[in-house]
Design a protein around this motif. Structure first.
Motif, PDB file in Angstrom:
ATOM      1  N   MET A  17       0.108  -1.964  -6.466  1.00  0.00           N
ATOM      2  CA  MET A  17      -0.511  -1.285  -5.421  1.00  0.00           C
ATOM      3  C   MET A  17      -1.886  -1.002  -5.496  1.00  0.00           C
ATOM      4  O   MET A  17      -2.473  -0.959  -6.124  1.00  0.00           O
ATOM      5  CB  MET A  17       0.244   0.386  -5.351  1.00  0.00           C
ATOM      6  CG  MET A  17       1.887   0.158  -5.350  1.00  0.00           C
ATOM      7  SD  MET A  17       2.353   1.953  -5.426  1.00  0.00           S
ATOM      8  CE  MET A  17       2.160   2.301  -3.799  1.00  0.00           C
ATOM      9  N   SER A  42       0.768  -1.180   0.203  1.00  0.00           N
ATOM     10  CA  SER A  42      -0.055  -0.164   0.052  1.00  0.00           C
ATOM     11  C   SER A  42       0.966   1.147  -0.047  1.00  0.00           C
ATOM     12  O   SER A  42       0.454   2.390  -0.010  1.00  0.00           O
ATOM     13  CB  SER A  42      -0.961  -0.010   1.233  1.00  0.00           C
ATOM     14  OG  SER A  42      -0.136   0.039   2.309  1.00  0.00           O
ATOM     15  N   GLY A  43       2.123   1.050   0.032  1.00  0.00           N
ATOM     16  CA  GLY A  43       2.839   2.283   0.059  1.00  0.00           C
ATOM     17  C   GLY A  43       4.505   2.241   0.630  1.00  0.00           C
ATOM     18  O   GLY A  43       5.458   2.332  -0.374  1.00  0.00           O
ATOM     19  N   LYS A  55       2.415   8.110  -1.858  1.00  0.00           N
ATOM     20  CA  LYS A  55       3.096   7.111  -1.818  1.00  0.00           C
ATOM     21  C   LYS A  55       3.102   6.470  -2.973  1.00  0.00           C
ATOM     22  O   LYS A  55       4.186   6.109  -3.593  1.00  0.00           O
ATOM     23  CB  LYS A  55       2.478   6.000  -0.868  1.00  0.00           C
ATOM     24  CG  LYS A  55       2.499   6.463   0.601  1.00  0.00           C
ATOM     25  CD  LYS A  55       2.113   5.367   1.483  1.00  0.00           C
ATOM     26  CE  LYS A  55       1.851   5.712   2.973  1.00  0.00           C
ATOM     27  NZ  LYS A  55       1.560   4.732   4.074  1.00  0.00           N
ATOM     28  N   THR A  58      -4.219   3.342  -2.251  1.00  0.00           N
ATOM     29  CA  THR A  58      -3.174   4.044  -1.909  1.00  0.00           C
ATOM     30  C   THR A  58      -2.932   5.305  -1.970  1.00  0.00           C
ATOM     31  O   THR A  58      -3.386   6.093  -2.913  1.00  0.00           O
ATOM     32  CB  THR A  58      -1.981   3.271  -2.739  1.00  0.00           C
ATOM     33  OG1 THR A  58      -1.811   1.953  -2.581  1.00  0.00           O
ATOM     34  CG2 THR A  58      -0.708   3.764  -2.150  1.00  0.00           C
TER      35      THR A  58
END
Length: 345
Positions: free
Chosen positions: A109, A87-88, A117, A113
């Motif tokens: 991702m 997610s980052g 990021k 997100t």
């Protein structure tokens, strides 16, 4: 909060102190050895130090595990490239370490997100593949099959756990080195209490490595996991003694986007149940207030995921063991600027 004693396990795959020490040597030129920062604003009798992993080049602790995993690739795998899902923070870590080591990186991702990021991951030269949250852990394996990429998972991997454990190695070394001077002379601290380390938990890579190092070097130190009430799968796993899974719809309710993993990893769970002494959950309002406190009083930009340990210190003292010294791991500072302004007030 119930405390958990050590539970024997026959798993041969547990990460050891020597694995973590080897990782520390392997990654020393890729990561920052973050300090323990004293908090002048801590409550009387409850001295607090922060471990600001937000000071890493990618803004979070994830650089430790990613660097350790990438540094162990052979020449053939480096040539093929790697894939990771995140997610980052793990995304940025893999992208950055891959760029430093000359390896092509593809990052999967979720479409939830934060933009900051996504932009940072692309900025480190990685190719980003956006998917719905439910496909985040599926698409990397498809890309491995299609292209032969090496998979760098975010937490369920011994290389990752050992790398994250270097943060615990540093904490233990600093606490032991300071005994009887400076950090060890905390005014008003309980005389007979052990030290306490608070660690955010999601997939479990960080707390697995940190707890392994801490318990090996300072067995009496208590290690407590902290997570949001809205993503409390680890707390339920602790209570039941079984690895529990929550749905993405449940865990994605929390503002702590780095702690939305639906369960502890298989290997992290083995470390978790052996070394972790308890779990505390914090509310969304408590997390937001901790972000504000860290910004205003410690001059640290913390993302909600990184602020949960401070929230536990501020609002859940009654659930924590008495401690002569408390360390709160601030796991990251990659927060969307607009959201940060909301939290900061």
């Amino acid at each position: 909060m119930a405390l958990m004693s050590a539970i024997p396990t026959t798993s041969p795959a547990l990460v050891t102190l020597s694995d973590i020490q080897a990782a520390a040597v392997r990654i020393r030129d890729l990561v920052v050895r973050t300090p323990l920062l004293p908090c002048a604003w801590a409550e009387d009798g409850r001295p607090l130090w922060l471990k600001p992993e937000s000071l890493q080049a990618t803004g979070a602790f994830k650089l430790r595990g990613a660097s350790n995993a990438l540094a162990q690739l052979d020449a053939e795998q480096r040539a093929r490239g790697v894939v990771a899902q995140s997610s980052g923070n793990h995304a940025q870590a893999v992208a950055y370490a891959a760029q430093r080591l000359g390896v092509r990186a593809t990052i999967v991702m979720p479409d939830t997100t934060p933009a900051v990021k996504l932009e940072a991951t692309r900025g480190f030269g990685a190719e980003v593949v956006i998917v719905p949250p439910a496909e985040r852990d599926i698409r990397p394996h498809e890309l491995v099959a299609e292209h032969g990429y090496g998979h760098i998972p975010p937490y369920d991997d011994a290389r990752i756990i050992a790398g994250q454990g270097t943060a615990g190695l540093e904490i233990a070394e600093d606490l032991l080195a300071s005994a009887g001077a400076g950090l060890g002379e905390a005014a008003g601290a309980p005389d007979a209490a052990s030290d306490l380390v608070l660690v955010p938990v999601s997939g479990g890579g960080l707390i697995s490595g940190v707890a392994t190092a801490i318990k090996a070097l300072s067995p009496d130190t208590r290690v407590i996991a902290v997570e949001p009430e809205l993503a409390a799968d680890a707390a339920e796993s602790f209570r039941t003694g079984e690895r529990v899974t929550w749905t993405p719809e449940q865990t994605y309710r929390t503002i702590a986007d780095g702690l939305r993993t639906t369960s502890l990893g298989v290997l992290p769970f083995e470390h978790f149940r052996r070394y972790v002494d308890g779990v505390v959950t914090v509310s969304e309002d408590e997390i937001a207030e901790a972000v504000r406190v860290l910004g205003r009083k410690s001059r640290l930009v913390a993302e909600p995921s990184g602020a949960v340990t401070t929230a536990a210190y501020l609002f859940h003292a009654a659930e924590l063991p008495a401690a002569s010294r408390t360390v709160a791991v601030v796991s990251g500072g990659n927060v969307d600027p607009a959201k940060y302004r909301e939290y900061y007030g």
